[in-house]
Design a protein around this motif. Structure first.
Motif, PDB file in Angstrom:
ATOM      1  N   ALA A   1      45.985  92.681  85.181  1.00 47.89           N
ATOM      2  CA  ALA A   1      45.359  92.109  86.373  1.00 47.89           C
ATOM      3  C   ALA A   1      44.269  91.099  86.059  1.00 47.89           C
ATOM      4  O   ALA A   1      43.722  90.488  86.986  1.00 47.89           O
ATOM      5  CB  ALA A   1      44.786  93.222  87.247  1.00 47.89           C
ATOM      6  N   GLY A   2      43.922  90.920  84.784  1.00 48.55           N
ATOM      7  CA  GLY A   2      42.922  89.915  84.418  1.00 48.55           C
ATOM      8  C   GLY A   2      41.492  90.300  84.727  1.00 48.55           C
ATOM      9  O   GLY A   2      40.624  89.434  84.816  1.00 48.55           O
ATOM     10  N   LEU A   3      41.190  91.605  84.865  1.00 48.50           N
ATOM     11  CA  LEU A   3      39.844  92.072  85.166  1.00 48.50           C
ATOM     12  C   LEU A   3      39.196  92.588  83.882  1.00 48.50           C
ATOM     13  O   LEU A   3      39.455  93.715  83.456  1.00 48.50           O
ATOM     14  CB  LEU A   3      39.874  93.179  86.218  1.00 48.50           C
ATOM     15  CG  LEU A   3      40.441  92.798  87.584  1.00 48.50           C
ATOM     16  CD1 LEU A   3      40.584  94.036  88.459  1.00 48.50           C
ATOM     17  CD2 LEU A   3      39.564  91.765  88.266  1.00 48.50           C
ATOM     18  N   VAL A   4      38.379  91.776  83.261  1.00 46.83           N
ATOM     19  CA  VAL A   4      37.704  92.170  82.020  1.00 46.83           C
ATOM     20  C   VAL A   4      36.416  92.884  82.400  1.00 46.83           C
ATOM     21  O   VAL A   4      35.448  92.269  82.834  1.00 46.83           O
ATOM     22  CB  VAL A   4      37.414  90.954  81.133  1.00 46.83           C
ATOM     23  CG1 VAL A   4      36.709  91.384  79.852  1.00 46.83           C
ATOM     24  CG2 VAL A   4      38.707  90.217  80.801  1.00 46.83           C
ATOM     25  N   SER A   5      36.417  94.200  82.219  1.00 44.82           N
ATOM     26  CA  SER A   5      35.319  95.032  82.701  1.00 44.82           C
ATOM     27  C   SER A   5      34.501  95.597  81.545  1.00 44.82           C
ATOM     28  O   SER A   5      35.032  95.919  80.480  1.00 44.82           O
ATOM     29  CB  SER A   5      35.874  96.189  83.543  1.00 44.82           C
ATOM     30  OG  SER A   5      34.871  97.156  83.797  1.00 44.82           O
TER      31      SER A   5
END
Length: 315
Positions: free
Chosen positions: A58-62
């Motif tokens: 999803a491209g969410l770098v957390s």
């Protein structure tokens, strides 16, 4: 194409179930040291699976993994000490708490993109840590102790194995179905995906909530094993850094990436247990080298080498 994808999904589920069935009997043949090592690996595998779904799909770098690990642990201790919940039900409640927090903060966090989202998740973890430190109802800086003795190590190993199994099956369902295409569309170009009828907010929320629920369960099992929790440990940044490092070393967006990264980093830590400074330095060098020369991680690098070898052999 659809049939081959379905077949691959069924085969992957079968392999996962067989592997975890074999691991279930591991406490009968290995000692406490290997059970401790296996427990840590399974906890980190759970965290890495969820982070890989967010970042790789999803491209969410957390950097907020520690936020949900700590939340899961505190929810578990509250239910175990205050209400006497059985541990399996407690794990479900910790997962629900993680997902609920993700839903609650997502409208604000999803307004941020790229590095700003990463910093926002880091700030969220720090906010929760400060709340736990300064509110006496949560035990303050001294934390909370488990009223009853933790289960035996083999039982804890089985709980960690069960949590990792849930994580593996959930991620397989997300990566071997039509959902994987939608996740990648949002990751590659959120605006273009929206023009094609995809709702990016809902897609990102699904990935964020699943990863947060898995982190909540992992944190609950970890907290029960320790028998005592405190904000600086359960909300420590190290949870986020270790999880990110494992996935990058293994391969972001690749199915085997979390497993390879978790096994490698924990094995490296055990080998260099007497040299913590060297462990950090070597892990950092490996991370830099992979980012520079093999951005798809170890799994992607060796996969590319194997494809090149097959191409030469066919030629």
């Amino acid at each position: 194409m659809t049939r081959s994808r379905n077949f691959a999904g069924y085969a992957e589920v079968a392999i996962i179930l067989i592997a975890f069935a074999l691991l279930w009997f591991a406490p009968l043949v290995v000692g406490d040291y290997w059970q401790q090592l296996g427990f840590r690996t399974l906890i980190y595998l759970t965290l890495a699976e969820g982070w890989n779904l967010m970042a790789g799909s999803a491209g969410l770098v957390s950097l907020g993994t520690s936020c949900f690990v700590g939340l899961g642990a505190y929810v578990a201790f509250g239910l175990l000490n205050g209400m006497g919940f059985p541990l399996p039900l407690t794990l479900g409640a910790s997962a629900a708490a993680g997902a609920a927090l993700a839903v609650l903060v997502s409208p604000a966090l999803f307004r941020l993109r790229g590095l700003y989202f990463t910093v926002g998740t880091l700030a969220l973890a720090e906010l929760l840590r400060l709340i736990m430190v300064n509110v006496s109802a949560f035990g303050g800086a001294s934390g909370i102790f488990l009223q009853n003795d933790p289960p035996a190590l083999p039982v804890l190993f089985h709980y960690a194995l069960g949590v990792a199994l849930v994580a593996s099956l959930a991620i397989t369902a997300c990566t071997r179905t039509r959902a994987s295409v939608i996740f990648r569309a949002v990751r590659d170009d959120e605006d273009a995906a929206a023009q094609m009828g995809v709702r990016p907010f809902r897609v990102k929320l699904a990935a964020f909530a699943i990863a947060s629920a898995l982190a909540g369960m992992a944190g609950a099992v970890q907290g029960v094993k320790l028998g005592a929790i405190e904000p600086y440990g359960m909300f420590g940044l190290q949870w986020s850094i270790d999880t990110l490092t494992m996935v990058i070393i293994g391969g972001v967006g690749l199915r085997l990436g979390p497993l390879v990264g978790a096994v490698f980093l924990i094995a490296l830590g055990e080998i260099l247990a007497d040299y913590p400074a060297a462990h950090i330095a070597i892990a950092g060098v490996i991370l830099i080298v992979l980012i520079r020369f093999a951005p798809r991680g170890a799994v992607g690098f060796f996969g590319s080498m194997e494809q090149a070898r097959r191409g030469r052999a066919a030629a």
